[in-house]
Design an enzyme around this catalytic site. Structure first.
Site: not given
Length: 782
Positions: A350-351, A408-410
Site C-alpha cells: 500500500a502507499h 502497512d494498511e493494505y
C-alpha cells in the site's frame, strides 16, 4: 470544595483497601513470587527466589544489562543502583511462560555516595552511572586529542569530527596526536576492559585529562557527544567518572520523505542532530502519496513521491525532488561516521501510488492505485527489481544492514495475498544478507499464510493492526512506535501537531505500546521510535516547521529511549536545563540568533559603512533617519553576517522603493526563503519558501518612506505598517473538495531571511531584529 475532599478521601480509602486485598491474594496464591534475595558484598550472580512447586523462574535480563544480564551475572556499578529484573515464570516441562514479572533490586556500588563530591552533570540523555570527584577540568589552547597508535584506523574519523566540533563549539583548534595523554588532553581509546558495557557503552573520566574509553566505535563516539554537550553548557567540566550505556538498542526517528520532499542537506543535518542526542536510528520513508479524496478522487492528479534515483524504472523517482544513488550512499556513510544507522524504507504494497504511476499495470483496480495488485505476477517482478538495484553488486546503494519494506494498511479483504507478498519480500531482501524491518499489520491482516519471523523486526504502531502481545508470541522483536503517543502530523487536526512532552517524560517508555505495557528489561522490545508524517500534502509546512516540532521531541525521547523509566529529575527541571543544550556544533536549524538574554540581536542604522556588511553596487544616501542604503539596480546587494532568524522574532525596517520595480522584486533572501517587495503579479508585499508563495494584503507605496514590521511565530506571520497591524497570516484554511468538504489549516510561517538585502531598486534603512515578538504597543513606539 468539601464534597471534593470527601470524594478524594473515599477514592483513596478504596484504593488502599483494594491494593491490600490484591496483595493478600497474591501472597495466598500458590504462584506468589517472593522478593529477590538482597545482594550481599561479594555476590557475583543473582540468587533466584524460590517459587511454588512445579514452576521455575527464568531471568531474561534487566533494564541495566551491564550491571545484571540474563545470565544473572553481577557487575558492580559505580555507585549503588536500583534496577528492574525481568523474569518469566515457567511451568516445569513446558516451554512457554505462564507469567512475565519484574522485581526491583539494589546493586551495591564500587564507591560510596559522597554529597561533597561533584553532582552528576546534566546531559541528554542522562548518564546512567556517575561517581563525582572534586574540582573541574578545563580545556585549553594547548590541549590535544590523543589516540593510541593501534586505534588509529578505527578512531581517526571520530577524532577528526571531534576536532572540528570543538572548533565550532569553543573556537579552540586541538591537534590530534598519538601516544600518552597529558594534563589538559582528551584521550580516546578502544582498550576498555569492561566489555559488559556493550558496543554503545563507554566510560567518561574527567580528571587531569579527559578519557573516553569504549570497546567499539559507536560507544566511543557517544562519549564525544557527552563531552561536547558539557562544553556547550560550561567551560568547566566537573571531575568524576561516568559509566554510560543505553537501556534500549534502537532509539529512532521516522521521517516521512514521501509526501514532503526534504533536501539532502536537511537529512545530513538530521544525522548530526540525532547523533548529538545518541539517537542511533534514522528511518527515511522514501515513498508515499496523498489522500485521493483531496485530489478530486483522481489518482492521476494525486500527489505521490519516490525519492531515490532508479535506472530500472527511470520515471519512478520525482524529477527535482529525489536523491541520486551516490548522494544516498554518502548520506549513509556520514551516518556511519556519526554512529547512526540510516534505515531506508520502501513502503509496499500500500502507499504505493508512485509505483503504479510509473508502471500502471501493477496498480490494483479493486482497492485503488495506491495499492499494488498482489495477484499480478508483474508486481513481484517490479518490486524485486527495485530492491535488487539498491541491494546488489559490489557498490550497493543501501549500505546498512537493515531495510524496511513497509507493509502497512493494505486492504483487509485480501489478507492472505498480503501475507504471502510480505513473506516473499522479507525472504527476497534477506537473500542479500539484510535484516528486515516492517510495520505491524498481522493482527489486521489475519490469516493462515505464515510470515517469516527470523531476522525481522516490527514497528508496532497501532494495536489494532498488530497486537504487541500476539506479535511477541509469534517471536517478533518490536520497536515501540505507538501512534497515540509518538505520531507528529503537522497541522492536520489529528494525532499530534506537537507531542505532549511532559506526558511522555513522566509516563512513557519504549516498554509501552498503546495500552500494553511490557516489563522493564524485556529483550523482545528492542527500542522505540517516533515519527513525523506529512499526511496533508500542500498545507505549507516547511522544513523549519518540521524541525520546530521534532527538536523538542528529540530531547525528551532521547532521554526516554536511553534511560527508560528514570524520572529522578522532574520534567520541569529537565525542561529548564534542556534549554542550554542545542542542536550540536555547527547546526542552527532553528534559526536562533543571540543569547537567550538578548532581545535586540541585529541593529543596523547604515549611518556609516560597516565592515561586517559586504556591498555591491550599493551607495549611502539620505535616509529615513540620517543615512540609508541605496540599491541602484536589481543586482545591488548587501550581504549580512547572518542567515535567518527563526521563531519567535520581530524584524523592523524602513523602505522607499522606486516606482519601476518588477514583479518578484526581492528585499531579503537566504538559502531558505525570500521576502518580496512584489509577490508575483499581486503587487503585494509577500514571501516565498519551498515552492509556496504567500502575500500580505498590502502594496508598499513608491518614492516615500514606509515603516515595515514583520513578526513571525510557529503559527503564522504578521505585518505592521507605520506602527499599525496591517495583516495577519494566521488561522487561514484550505477548502478541500472532498465529500465532507474538509478544511485543513494553511501554514503561512516564515523564518525571516537575513543573508542578503537586494533584488529591488530603492532605499532601505534602519534594520532591527529582535528574538521575540514585540507586542502592538511596543511596535507602535518604534
Amino acid at each position: 470544595m468539601m464534597i471534593f475532599k470527601k470524594r478524594t478521601y473515599l477514592v483513596l480509602l478504596l484504593f488502599v483497601i483494594s491494593t491490600a486485598v490484591i496483595a493478600q491474594r497474591e501472597k495466598n496464591s500458590k504462584l506468589y513470587i517472593p522478593e529477590v534475595p538482597t545482594i550481599q558484598p561479594g555476590d557475583t550472580h543473582i540468587r533466584l527466589p524460590q517459587v511454588s512447586e512445579g514452576y521455575h523462574l527464568l531471568l531474561k535480563g534487566s533494564d541495566h544489562n551491564p550491571i545484571v544480564d540474563s545470565s544473572g551475572r553481577i557487575v558492580k556499578p559505580l555507585e549503588a543502583t536500583k534496577l528492574s529484573l525481568y523474569f518469566q515464570l515457567i511451568k516445569n516441562g513446558e516451554d512457554t511462560a505462564t507469567e512475565d514479572l519484574s522485581k526491583i533490586i539494589t546493586v551495591p556500588g564500587k564507591y560510596a555516595e559522597n554529597n561533597k563530591n561533584n553532582p552528576k552533570p546534566f546531559v541528554i540523555p542522562a548518564l546512567r552511572e556517575w561517581h563525582g570527584g572534586t574540582g573541574d577540568f578545563l580545556l585549553k589552547k594547548s590541549s590535544k586529542i590523543v589516540l593510541r597508535p593501534q586505534d588509529e584506523n578505527i578512531l581517526q574519523k571520530a577524532a577528526d569530527i571531534l576536532q572540528n566540533d570543538i572548533v565550532a563549539q569553543t573556537g579552540l583548534h586541538l591537534k590530534i596526536v598519538f601516544g600518552t595523554p597529558r594534563k589538559g588532553d582528551i584521550f580516546l581509546t578502544l582498550q576498555e576492559k569492561d566489555t559488559t558495557i556493550g558496543k554503545e557503552g563507554y566510560y567518561f573520566k574527567a580528571g587531569d585529562f579527559i578519557s573516553i574509553s569504549a570497546i567499539a566505535y559507536q560507544g566511543l563516539f557517544w562519549g564525544t557527544r557527552t563531552l561536547l554537550q558539557l562544553l556547550g553548557q560550561n567551560k568547566a567540566i566537573p571531575q568524576g567518572i561516568a559509566r554510560d550505556y543505553p537501556e534500549f538498542k534502537v532509539r529512532g526517528f521516522v521521517l516521512d520523505d514521501g509526501r514532503k520532499f526534504f533536501r539532502l542537506e536537511f537529512l545530513r543535518n538530521y544525522v548530526k542532530l540525532l547523533s548529538y542526542y545518541k539517537m542511533n536510528d534514522f528511518q527515511i520513508h522514501l515513498n508515499d502519496n496523498g489522500f485521493v479524496k483531496f485530489f478530486g478522487n483522481n489518482w492521476d492528479s494525486t500527489y505521490s513521491g519516490f525519492r531515490l534515483e532508479n535506472d530500472t524504472y527511470p520515471n519512478l523517482a520525482n524529477k527535482g525532488e529525489s536523491y541520486t544513488k551516490q548522494e544516498f550512499r554518502e548520506l549513509q556513510q556520514l551516518a556511519d561516521d556519526y554512529a547512526v544507522q540510516v534505515v531506508p524504507e520502501i513502503d509496499v504494497p500500500a502507499h504505493s501510488l508512485a509505483f503504479t504511476k510509473a508502471i500502471p499495470a501493477i496498480g490494483s483496480k479493486k482497492y485503488g492505485m495506491d495499492h499494488l495488485d498482489l495477484h499480478n505476477p508483474l508486481t513481484d517482478t517490479v518490486i524485486e527489481n527495485v530492491f535488487k538495484e539498491y541491494l546488489s553488486g559490489s557498490n550497493p546503494v543501501f549500505t546498512g544492514n537493515t531495510i524496511d519494506i513497509g507493509t502497512d494498511e493494505y486492504a483487509k479483504a485480501d489478507a492472505e495475498a498480503f501475507r504471502a507478498f510480505t513473506d516473499r519480500m522479507i525472504k527476497y531482501v534477506q537473500s542479500f544478507g539484510k535484516k528486515v524491518r516492517l510495520w505491524g499489520a498481522l493482527s489486521w491482516a489475519k490469516g493462515r499464510t505464515p510470515v517469516t519471523v527470523k531476522g525481522v523486526t516490527m514497528n508496532t504502531w497501532y494495536n489494532g493492526y498488530a497486537n504487541p502481545i500476539d506479535m511477541k508470541k509469534l517471536g517478533y522483536n518490536q520497536i515501540s512506535t505507538p501512534d497515540g503517543w509518538l505520531y507528529i502530523v503537522p497541522a492536520a487536526g489529528y494525532y499530534y501537531d506537537y507531542l505532549n512532552l511532559e506526558n511522555l517524560y513522566n509516563k512513557w517508555t519504549p516498554s509501552m505500546i498503546g495500552n500494553v505495557k511490557f516489563q522493564p528489561g524485556d529483550p523482545t522490545i528492542v527500542g522505540g521510535s517516533f515519527a513525523e508524517w506529512n499526511d496533508i500534502v500542500g498545507n505549507g509546512i516547511s522544513e523549519q516547521d518540521v524541525t520546530d516540532r521534532v527538536f523538542p521531541a528529540v530531547q525528551v525521547l532521547a532521554q526516554k529511549m536511553w534511560g527508560g523509566a528514570d524520572t529522578s529529575m522532574t520534567y520541569a527541571v529537565f525542561a529548564q536545563h534542556s534549554k542550554n543544550v542545542g542542536e550540536g556544533p555547527s547546526l542552527n536549524m532553528r534559526g536562533k540568533l543571540g543569547n537567550t538574554a538578548d532581545t535586540l540581536v541585529v541593529d543596523y542604522d547604515f549611518d556609516k559603512k560597516d565592515k561586517n556588511i559586504k556591498t555591491n553596487e550599493v551607495g549611502y544616501v539620505k535616509g529615513a533617519n540620517n543615512q540609508a542604503l541605496s540599491f541602484f539596480t536589481k543586482n545591488s546587494t548587501a550581504i549580512l553576517p547572518y542567515i535567518e532568524i527563526g521563531y519567535n522574532y520581530t524584524v523592523s525596517f524602513w523602505i522607499n522603493p522606486d516606482k519601476n520595480n518588477q514583479a518578484n522584486a526581492t528585499l531579503f533572501s537566504s538559502p531558505n526563503a525570500v521576502v518580496k517587495l512584489k509577490q508575483g503579479n499581486t503587487g503585494c508585499l509577500g514571501f516565498s519558501r519551498e515552492g509556496y508563495d504567500f502575500n500580505f494584503n498590502y502594496t508598499v507605496p513608491t518614492n516615500i518612506w514606509t515603516h515595515i514590521v514583520i513578526t513571525g511565530t510557529n503559527k503564522g506571520t504578521s505585518l505592521y505598517v507605520n506602527g499599525k497591524l496591517q495583516d495577519k497570516l494566521y488561522d487561514r484554511w484550505i477548502q478541500k473538495n472532498d465529500v465532507k468538504k474538509t478544511k485543513v489549516r494553511k501554514v503561512e510561517t516564515l523564518f525571516f531571511p537575513l543573508r542578503k538585502i537586494g533584488g529591488f531598486v530603492g532605499k532601505l534603512d534602519e534594520v532591527k531584529v529582535w528574538n521575540k515578538v514585540l507586542n502592538d504597543k511596543e511596535i507602535s513606539a518604534l
